[in-house]
Enzyme design. Structure first.
Site, PDB file in Angstrom:
ATOM      1  N   GLU A 116      10.750  -5.655   3.458  1.00  0.00           N
ATOM      2  CA  GLU A 116      11.831  -6.407   2.831  1.00  0.00           C
ATOM      3  C   GLU A 116      12.235  -7.611   3.680  1.00  0.00           C
ATOM      4  O   GLU A 116      12.796  -8.578   3.182  1.00  0.00           O
ATOM      5  CB  GLU A 116      13.025  -5.468   2.675  1.00  0.00           C
ATOM      6  CG  GLU A 116      14.092  -5.971   1.771  1.00  0.00           C
ATOM      7  CD  GLU A 116      14.923  -4.801   1.260  1.00  0.00           C
ATOM      8  OE1 GLU A 116      14.363  -3.932   0.571  1.00  0.00           O
ATOM      9  OE2 GLU A 116      16.122  -4.769   1.550  1.00  0.00           O
TER      10      GLU A 116
ATOM     11  N   LEU B 240       2.862  -1.521   2.611  1.00  0.00           N
ATOM     12  CA  LEU B 240       4.178  -2.129   2.509  1.00  0.00           C
ATOM     13  C   LEU B 240       4.206  -3.524   3.126  1.00  0.00           C
ATOM     14  O   LEU B 240       3.700  -3.731   4.223  1.00  0.00           O
ATOM     15  CB  LEU B 240       5.157  -1.224   3.254  1.00  0.00           C
ATOM     16  CG  LEU B 240       6.581  -1.719   3.481  1.00  0.00           C
ATOM     17  CD1 LEU B 240       7.309  -1.779   2.158  1.00  0.00           C
ATOM     18  CD2 LEU B 240       7.297  -0.792   4.440  1.00  0.00           C
TER      19      LEU B 240
ATOM     20  N   HIS C 217       9.391   0.311  -3.811  1.00  0.00           N
ATOM     21  CA  HIS C 217       9.592  -0.887  -2.994  1.00  0.00           C
ATOM     22  C   HIS C 217       8.991  -2.058  -3.771  1.00  0.00           C
ATOM     23  O   HIS C 217       7.885  -1.954  -4.277  1.00  0.00           O
ATOM     24  CB  HIS C 217       8.898  -0.730  -1.637  1.00  0.00           C
ATOM     25  CG  HIS C 217       9.372  -1.713  -0.623  1.00  0.00           C
ATOM     26  ND1 HIS C 217       9.082  -3.053  -0.707  1.00  0.00           N
ATOM     27  CD2 HIS C 217      10.137  -1.564   0.482  1.00  0.00           C
ATOM     28  CE1 HIS C 217       9.661  -3.677   0.308  1.00  0.00           C
ATOM     29  NE2 HIS C 217      10.307  -2.800   1.039  1.00  0.00           N
TER      30      HIS C 217
ATOM     31  N   ARG D  76      16.598  -2.853  -3.869  1.00  0.00           N
ATOM     32  CA  ARG D  76      15.209  -2.572  -4.226  1.00  0.00           C
ATOM     33  C   ARG D  76      15.039  -2.110  -5.668  1.00  0.00           C
ATOM     34  O   ARG D  76      14.084  -2.475  -6.335  1.00  0.00           O
ATOM     35  CB  ARG D  76      14.657  -1.504  -3.292  1.00  0.00           C
ATOM     36  CG  ARG D  76      14.468  -2.027  -1.900  1.00  0.00           C
ATOM     37  CD  ARG D  76      13.966  -0.967  -0.962  1.00  0.00           C
ATOM     38  NE  ARG D  76      13.792  -1.560   0.360  1.00  0.00           N
ATOM     39  CZ  ARG D  76      13.513  -0.871   1.457  1.00  0.00           C
ATOM     40  NH1 ARG D  76      13.367   0.438   1.398  1.00  0.00           N
ATOM     41  NH2 ARG D  76      13.362  -1.473   2.604  1.00  0.00           N
TER      42      ARG D  76
ATOM     43  N   HIS E 214       7.867   4.339  -2.661  1.00  0.00           N
ATOM     44  CA  HIS E 214       8.139   4.134  -1.251  1.00  0.00           C
ATOM     45  C   HIS E 214       8.932   5.263  -0.612  1.00  0.00           C
ATOM     46  O   HIS E 214       8.666   5.647   0.510  1.00  0.00           O
ATOM     47  CB  HIS E 214       8.908   2.813  -1.101  1.00  0.00           C
ATOM     48  CG  HIS E 214       9.194   2.417   0.314  1.00  0.00           C
ATOM     49  ND1 HIS E 214       8.202   2.342   1.256  1.00  0.00           N
ATOM     50  CD2 HIS E 214      10.347   2.064   0.934  1.00  0.00           C
ATOM     51  CE1 HIS E 214       8.741   1.959   2.417  1.00  0.00           C
ATOM     52  NE2 HIS E 214      10.041   1.807   2.253  1.00  0.00           N
TER      53      HIS E 214
ATOM     54  N   PHE F 124      19.116  -8.146   5.151  1.00  0.00           N
ATOM     55  CA  PHE F 124      18.289  -7.213   4.392  1.00  0.00           C
ATOM     56  C   PHE F 124      18.855  -7.057   2.988  1.00  0.00           C
ATOM     57  O   PHE F 124      20.029  -7.341   2.747  1.00  0.00           O
ATOM     58  CB  PHE F 124      18.256  -5.850   5.103  1.00  0.00           C
ATOM     59  CG  PHE F 124      16.868  -5.389   5.423  1.00  0.00           C
ATOM     60  CD1 PHE F 124      16.074  -6.114   6.286  1.00  0.00           C
ATOM     61  CD2 PHE F 124      16.339  -4.239   4.850  1.00  0.00           C
ATOM     62  CE1 PHE F 124      14.779  -5.693   6.587  1.00  0.00           C
ATOM     63  CE2 PHE F 124      15.048  -3.810   5.148  1.00  0.00           C
ATOM     64  CZ  PHE F 124      14.275  -4.530   6.006  1.00  0.00           C
TER      65      PHE F 124
ATOM     66  N   ARG G  93      18.380   3.913  -2.153  1.00  0.00           N
ATOM     67  CA  ARG G  93      18.620   3.679  -0.737  1.00  0.00           C
ATOM     68  C   ARG G  93      18.549   2.194  -0.414  1.00  0.00           C
ATOM     69  O   ARG G  93      17.680   1.488  -0.908  1.00  0.00           O
ATOM     70  CB  ARG G  93      17.565   4.416   0.093  1.00  0.00           C
ATOM     71  CG  ARG G  93      17.670   4.161   1.564  1.00  0.00           C
ATOM     72  CD  ARG G  93      16.673   4.967   2.342  1.00  0.00           C
ATOM     73  NE  ARG G  93      15.294   4.555   2.147  1.00  0.00           N
ATOM     74  CZ  ARG G  93      14.719   3.508   2.764  1.00  0.00           C
ATOM     75  NH1 ARG G  93      15.412   2.758   3.573  1.00  0.00           N
ATOM     76  NH2 ARG G  93      13.460   3.230   2.531  1.00  0.00           N
TER      77      ARG G  93
ATOM     78  N   GLN H  51      12.306   5.863  -5.018  1.00  0.00           N
ATOM     79  CA  GLN H  51      12.424   4.421  -4.815  1.00  0.00           C
ATOM     80  C   GLN H  51      11.074   3.716  -4.872  1.00  0.00           C
ATOM     81  O   GLN H  51      10.130   4.120  -4.209  1.00  0.00           O
ATOM     82  CB  GLN H  51      13.067   4.143  -3.449  1.00  0.00           C
ATOM     83  CG  GLN H  51      13.187   2.648  -3.161  1.00  0.00           C
ATOM     84  CD  GLN H  51      14.120   2.372  -2.007  1.00  0.00           C
ATOM     85  OE1 GLN H  51      13.778   2.520  -0.852  1.00  0.00           O
ATOM     86  NE2 GLN H  51      15.335   1.984  -2.330  1.00  0.00           N
TER      87      GLN H  51
END
Lengths: 585, 129, 247
Positions: free
Chosen positions: A246, A243, A233, A288, A356, A117, A391, A231
């Site tokens: 990721e 979404l 995304h 991100r 996000h 990730f 995050r 955040q």
């Protein structure tokens, strides 16, 4: 008004709320637990999380590495004692979910599988295809059904906390089906109400994510922390904002501009890695904030692709092949096919960054306690300072488990030996809520339309508090949100009937979002530096001398909020350089 | 105070609401023909047991247009019923070999194949070939 | 983005003011690749704020927005305008009491879900400290399809058995029970059989198959129910026909 007496009231029945409720029920079977939510638990937005949940389990991984990734990913705004607690609890919580039946993907030998990730140095993301949040939520919900001590109040819209004698002792809520107000008298209240992404027009968040829990705590005097960190995304569908996880990039998907160039290499995340061989913590597996910011620069340079849905870049997953895509990214394939008409097996899919997640929220400590005694918070609505300024993907699903449980334990401790409640005082407080709703409900001289105010708020947030911010834009944003909050006092309802009046609930949600939007804009204006997801064009550098601290925003009614600061807890990792150039410098 | 609205399902006409319900009713009605054919077989056995003259008379009635029409209908019904049954087998009896499930068409196909083989065997025993 | 004019005929009912339901016609302009939910949202925002319905995720995973669209149970966020001509008729999910407009009361489903014990009852309990239960990809795949249920209740709206006999436990709840029965970690089948193998359980199902046809996430509840029937029949045969109850 009907009064419901309970030991602990939990507001929000998504991942965090359910985990809290189960932890309470397990700890003391005699405890009365009220689980209050404006939606049925399985509708909560935890269900939309796709990629997975991070926890150290494999022999090549270590707690130190997870610590470093989280702290670095958060641009050193994370409280390191909190991160330390989190990384050690994470695998236990994920194993607990496994024991409750969560269908984690597996290795051939039957052990749990992990995937790479963004921003993570090792493969440590547990996943259930690309529906990890969905499976976590349903596993928790189904597990919670075996505890009779958990009484659910589904479709109850929580309104105000009851704070008397300096501690939180309950909450008022409206039964949506009847329009009747109820008061819950509780020895402790835990807010698990989720984020507030809907204050932006383009968001992966579901309609329900309107910051009600954050605003409720804020109005009751608890500070909101680090709200300016929002955040984006990097990979959302350009029309619906849905979404695309990721994991698309974790599995090897690449990002291309209109010239077919993997442009991330031009923004400190290069050099280029071979297609189909993703390397951890570099290129497409950058964090991100950086990847979203790179899009903005490409947009300025005219390198984006013009589509009927606006300016996009392309996410190319064709080289993964149909088998892998079906096995690991089935939802992504379905979403792109349904809403855009693109088959990711055959074509690259246009994407753009989309709001996000809120790193900020109700200020809590590592015990999930807010500064207001008796009030605890967990999940996205809380800011326990795990995520810092940005995050890392796959930390939030674990956060709601770890701190959901932690909130339960802290609440249990809190309710031991409490003095009896002054019910007269609580009744009077509940009456105030009744009055507030009655005023909104019966106002006939209002001049402001709810959808009009909502649109102005969203446009303001997008224009002035987006990926890149400036002093001028933020000043405009603060002024505008202030004006909107004032005009909100004149909002008028069209629907004045009692049963499931969504006109009323949307108006209340708008009030919550405006309170949260105020904290975002005020916090962003005050933070004159660039860190993680908060990027200022006029202050492009991180400023550890002045801003290695948390922004604390306190509600002051209709007046401008009070801004204060709280030092970041640094235990072993002094602020350093975030390096995403991989191993091949 | 809230009075939810109950929208009743019409007990005798609900299957006109959607073609899939009509298909379902068609499948259920085929069983009437299968049942009727069983009664018919019992009747045939009875006339056989009652002696040659009774059986001759029975064979004669078989040639009547009504009888032929009934047989044709019963055959169509039996075929349709059998097909729905075979198609259902893949849902009721999925087979997992290793990690993958055997494709559903293969399971249903195997049933069709077995049916054909058995039918040929019976026809062979009956001296058709 | 190209727009098109959409006509919707929506069932309206407000218990505060109405004694019966009626249809109301709306006309709005929506993006061509939009869904019925987009049209409803546009109506609520620009024409009629009193229209009520549930929705949240807009990606067919939260299960909030089930309704009847031209007589078919659908998630309105997954009902594409391009697939409809003329006036689109929108009604609340069939077989559930209507609270208001398109909002139905799911209480009966929620209660049934609880009755089937849809949670892991471990075969061999062990503490967390001993790590995960091993489960091979093949063992995972065995039940995985039945984990995908989003509890949207479209299958209940499609099932005529449920419409006619409301005590039927129904497709989604039984499928979830079956999901745990098939899980290699689970040992709770006996506890669930009492409900799912009863008259109100699978034996109320006559295999119309509509549940599987309308399921937006391809759970195939009809398959789960037939499998439960076969397994329960085998139990019965073992118990009654084999010497020693098949033990």
């Amino acid at each position: 008004m009907e009064t419901i007496s309970t030991d602990v009231a939990i507001i929000g029945a998504g991942g965090a709320g359910l985990r809290t409720a189960i932890a309470l029920a397990e700890a003391d079977p005699k405890l009365r637990i009220a689980l209050i939510s404006k939606v049925y638990p399985m509708r909560s937005h935890t269900c939309a999380a796709e990629g997975g949940a991070a926890g150290v389990i494999k022999p090549d991984d270590s707690f130190d590495l997870h610590f470093d990734d989280t702290v670095g990913g958060g641009d050193w705004l994370s409280d390191q004692d909190c991160v330390e607690y989190f990384i050690h609890e994470a695998p236990k919580e994920l194993l607990q979910l496994e024991h409750w039946g969560c269908p984690w993907n597996r290795e051939p030998d039957g052990s749990v599988a992990v995937r790479p990730f963004g921003g993570m140095k090792k493969k440590r993301t547990w996943f259930a295809a690309d529906k990890s949040g969905f499976h976590i939520l349903h596993t928790l919900f189904q597990t919670s059904l075996q505890f009779d001590s958990i009484t659910r109040f589904d479709e109850y819209y929580a309104l105000d906390l009851l704070v008397d004698d300096g501690r939180c002792q309950g909450v008022t809520a409206m039964e949506m089906r009847s329009g009747q107000l109820r008061q819950f008298h509780a020895k402790a209240v835990i807010i698990a109400g989720g984020g507030a992404g809907r204050m932006f027009p383009f968001s992966t968040n579901g309609a329900i994510k309107t910051g009600d829990g954050m605003a409720m705590a804020y109005r009751a005097g608890a500070p909101l922390k680090d709200m300016e960190f929002v955040q984006y995304h990097p990979t959302g569908l350009p029309n619906t904002g849905s979404l695309l996880t990721e994991a698309c990039r974790g599995e090897g998907g690449i990002l291309l501009n209109k010239n077919g160039r993997r442009y991330l290499q031009d923004y400190g995340m290069g050099p280029e890695t071979p297609v189909g061989q993703p390397q951890l913590k570099t290129m497409e597996l950058g964090p991100r904030d950086r990847v979203s910011q790179a899009y903005w620069h490409e947009l300025q340079k005219g390198n984006t692709v013009s589509t009927q849905w606006g300016e996009c870049v392309m996410l190319d997953m064709r080289h993964l092949g149909e088998k892998k895509i079906n096995e690991r990214l089935p939802l992504v394939r379905e979403l792109a096919a349904s809403y855009l008409g693109v088959d990711i097996v055959k074509d690259p899919v246009p994407i753009r960054p989309v709001v996000h997640y809120m790193m900020g929220g109700i200020s809590t400590n590592t015990q999930a306690a807010t500064p207001l005694p008796g009030l605890f918070a967990a999940g996205e609505c809380a800011c326990v300072s795990l995520n810092g300024a940005n995050r890392l993907g796959s930390n939030s699903l674990v956060e709601l488990l770890v701190f959901g449980r932690r909130a339960a334990l802290s609440a249990l401790e809190h309710i031991q030996g409490l003095p009896a409640a002054n019910t007269t005082a609580l009744n009077a407080l509940a009456e105030e809520t009744q009055q507030r709703i009655r005023t909104l409900f019966s106002r006939t001289d209002g001049t402001e339309s709810m959808s009009g105010l909502r649109k102005e708020m969203m446009d303001t947030m997008e224009k002035n508090a987006g990926i890149y911010r400036t002093e001028e834009g933020l000043q405009e944003g603060v002024a505008k949100i202030h004006e909107l909050r004032e005009r909100y006092g004149r909002v008028i309802l069209t629907d004045r009937t009692n049963v499931f009046n969504t006109d009323l609930f949307q108006a209340l949600e708008l009030g919550s979002m405006l309170d949260c939007a105020e904290a975002v804009t005020v916090g962003a204006l005050a933070r004159k530096e660039s860190r993680g997801a908060h990027q200022r064009l006029d202050f492009p550098e991180r400023d550890d001398k002045n801003y290695l601290r948390h922004t604390m925003v306190y509600h002051q009614g209709l007046d401008a909020p009070r801004v204060d600061y709280l030092d970041v807890v640094i235990t072993k990792s002094p602020p350093g350089v975030r390096d995403y150039s991989g191993d091949h410098k | 105070m809230s009075k939810p609205l109950i929208r009743e399902v019409p007990p005798t006409s609900w299957y006109f609401r959607h073609p899939r319900y009509l298909r379902y009713m068609a499948r259920e009605i085929t069983s009437l023909f299968i049942g009727a054919y069983c009664v018919f077989l019992v009747f045939a056995m009875h006339s056989l047991a009652a002696g040659p003259s009774s059986y001759e008379a029975f064979l004669l009635t078989l040639r009547s247009p009504a009888s032929i029409a009934f047989h044709v209908l019963a055959l169509v019904a039996a075929l349709y019923h059998a097909a729905t049954w075979f198609n259902a087998t893949q849902k009721a009896m999925p087979i997992q070999l290793g990690e993958e499930f055997v494709p559903g068409n293969l399971i249903s196909g195997a049933h069709y194949l077995a049916w054909a083989v058995l039918s040929i065997a019976i026809l062979f025993l009956a001296g058709v070939f | 983005m190209k727009e098109r004019l959409v006509q919707l005929e929506v069932l309206r009912y407000n218990p505060d003011t109405d004694t019966t339901a009626h249809f109301q016609r709306y006309e709005v302009s929506c993006p061509e690749e939009g869904v019925v939910l987009d049209a409803l949202n546009k109506i609520k925002e620009t024409i009629d704020p009193t229209l009520n319905y549930r929705w949240s995720c807009h990606m067919a995973v939260c299960g909030s927005c089930g309704m009847m669209i031209n007589g078919e149970p659908k998630l309105s966020c997954h009902a594409f305008l391009r697939e409809y001509d003329g006036v689109i008729r929108v009604e609340p999910l069939a077989h559930f009491p209507v609270e208001r407009d398109l909002v139905t009361a799911p209480d009966d489903f929620i209660e049934k879900l609880k009755r089937v014990k849809p949670y892991l009852i471990p075969k061999a309990p062990k503490p967390i400290s001993e790590g995960e239960y091993l489960q091979t990809p093949a063992q995972l795949k065995k039940y995985h399809r039945f984990t995908l249920c989003i509890n949207c209740m479209l299958c209940y709206a499609a099932c005529p058995e449920y419409g006619l006999t409301p005590k039927f436990i129904g497709p989604a709840a039984i499928s979830l029970a079956h999901r745990y029965n098939l899980d290699s970690r689970d040992g709770g089948r006996d506890a669930r059989q009492e409900v799912i193998a009863s008259k109100e359980g699978v034996w109320e199902c006559t295999f119309v198959g509509a549940c599987s046809e309308v399921c937006p996430v391809h759970v195939d509840p009809a398959s789960a129910l037939q499998q439960v029937k076969i397994a329960s029949s085998i139990d019965w045969i073992k118990e009654h026909l084999l010497p020693g109850g098949g033990k």
